[in-house]
Design a protein around this motif. Sequence first.
Motif, PDB file in Angstrom:
ATOM      1  N   LYS A 107      74.853   9.168  71.638  1.00  0.00           N
ATOM      2  CA  LYS A 107      73.603   8.424  71.746  1.00  0.00           C
ATOM      3  C   LYS A 107      73.140   8.062  70.345  1.00  0.00           C
ATOM      4  O   LYS A 107      73.426   8.760  69.385  1.00  0.00           O
ATOM      5  CB  LYS A 107      72.518   9.260  72.447  1.00  0.00           C
ATOM      6  CG  LYS A 107      72.819   9.600  73.886  1.00  0.00           C
ATOM      7  CD  LYS A 107      72.712   8.397  74.764  1.00  0.00           C
ATOM      8  CE  LYS A 107      72.926   8.777  76.214  1.00  0.00           C
ATOM      9  NZ  LYS A 107      72.704   7.673  77.104  1.00  0.00           N
TER      10      LYS A 107
ATOM     11  N   GLY B 174      79.419  15.802  75.921  1.00  0.00           N
ATOM     12  CA  GLY B 174      78.174  15.067  75.822  1.00  0.00           C
ATOM     13  C   GLY B 174      78.432  13.633  75.385  1.00  0.00           C
ATOM     14  O   GLY B 174      79.391  13.354  74.668  1.00  0.00           O
ATOM     15  N   LYS B 175      77.585  12.717  75.824  1.00  0.00           N
ATOM     16  CA  LYS B 175      77.741  11.313  75.454  1.00  0.00           C
ATOM     17  C   LYS B 175      77.143  11.057  74.081  1.00  0.00           C
ATOM     18  O   LYS B 175      76.150  11.681  73.695  1.00  0.00           O
ATOM     19  CB  LYS B 175      77.038  10.427  76.476  1.00  0.00           C
ATOM     20  CG  LYS B 175      77.645  10.464  77.845  1.00  0.00           C
ATOM     21  CD  LYS B 175      76.879   9.529  78.759  1.00  0.00           C
ATOM     22  CE  LYS B 175      77.482   9.531  80.142  1.00  0.00           C
ATOM     23  NZ  LYS B 175      76.742   8.647  81.035  1.00  0.00           N
TER      24      LYS B 175
ATOM     25  N   LYS C 228      78.263  19.592  79.617  1.00  0.00           N
ATOM     26  CA  LYS C 228      78.030  20.193  80.931  1.00  0.00           C
ATOM     27  C   LYS C 228      79.351  20.702  81.489  1.00  0.00           C
ATOM     28  O   LYS C 228      80.423  20.331  81.025  1.00  0.00           O
ATOM     29  CB  LYS C 228      77.472  19.162  81.914  1.00  0.00           C
ATOM     30  CG  LYS C 228      76.149  18.578  81.537  1.00  0.00           C
ATOM     31  CD  LYS C 228      75.736  17.539  82.554  1.00  0.00           C
ATOM     32  CE  LYS C 228      74.459  16.840  82.140  1.00  0.00           C
ATOM     33  NZ  LYS C 228      74.092  15.790  83.075  1.00  0.00           N
TER      34      LYS C 228
ATOM     35  N   ARG D 101      74.548  13.582  70.083  1.00  0.00           N
ATOM     36  CA  ARG D 101      75.222  13.766  71.366  1.00  0.00           C
ATOM     37  C   ARG D 101      74.277  14.445  72.343  1.00  0.00           C
ATOM     38  O   ARG D 101      73.443  15.253  71.953  1.00  0.00           O
ATOM     39  CB  ARG D 101      76.456  14.660  71.213  1.00  0.00           C
ATOM     40  CG  ARG D 101      77.654  13.965  70.662  1.00  0.00           C
ATOM     41  CD  ARG D 101      78.884  14.832  70.865  1.00  0.00           C
ATOM     42  NE  ARG D 101      80.063  14.122  70.459  1.00  0.00           N
ATOM     43  CZ  ARG D 101      80.780  13.342  71.268  1.00  0.00           C
ATOM     44  NH1 ARG D 101      80.436  13.205  72.520  1.00  0.00           N
ATOM     45  NH2 ARG D 101      81.835  12.701  70.833  1.00  0.00           N
ATOM     46  N   THR D 102      74.440  14.095  73.609  1.00  0.00           N
ATOM     47  CA  THR D 102      73.719  14.824  74.644  1.00  0.00           C
ATOM     48  C   THR D 102      74.445  16.144  74.879  1.00  0.00           C
ATOM     49  O   THR D 102      75.555  16.358  74.387  1.00  0.00           O
ATOM     50  CB  THR D 102      73.652  14.014  75.951  1.00  0.00           C
ATOM     51  OG1 THR D 102      74.980  13.762  76.411  1.00  0.00           O
ATOM     52  CG2 THR D 102      72.920  12.701  75.745  1.00  0.00           C
ATOM     53  N   ALA D 103      73.844  17.022  75.617  1.00  0.00           N
ATOM     54  CA  ALA D 103      74.421  18.346  75.851  1.00  0.00           C
ATOM     55  C   ALA D 103      75.680  18.244  76.711  1.00  0.00           C
ATOM     56  O   ALA D 103      75.771  17.405  77.617  1.00  0.00           O
ATOM     57  CB  ALA D 103      73.398  19.237  76.541  1.00  0.00           C
TER      58      ALA D 103
END
Length: 99
Positions: free
Chosen positions: A67, A64-65, A79, A75-77
């Motif tokens: 943010k 995840g990036k 994938k 963090r984003t999820a």
Amino acid sequence: MADLKYYDVILKPVVTEKSMTAMGEKKYTFYVNPDATKTQVKEAVERMFEGAKVAKVNTMNLKGKKKRRGMVYGRTAAKKKAIVQLTQDSADIQIFEGL
């Protein structure tokens, strides 16, 4: 190992310029469940798309990036992406037709 059904494995197709050019070589890119294995991805593609025969599957885990919202970091999820190579005598996957 995750107890996933074949219809839970593939989440959505990846539609980018790079993935569209790879379709000429019968390579299709999907976001898949992070717990799915290569064998489960192969089975899901062959069962969901009529006439598709999978030659090989390459998977990659994407972190995840980072943010920031104000002073809070997160963090984003994460994938998982799978690139599925079909055999030469296999039928094309129809959801990508006309793109």
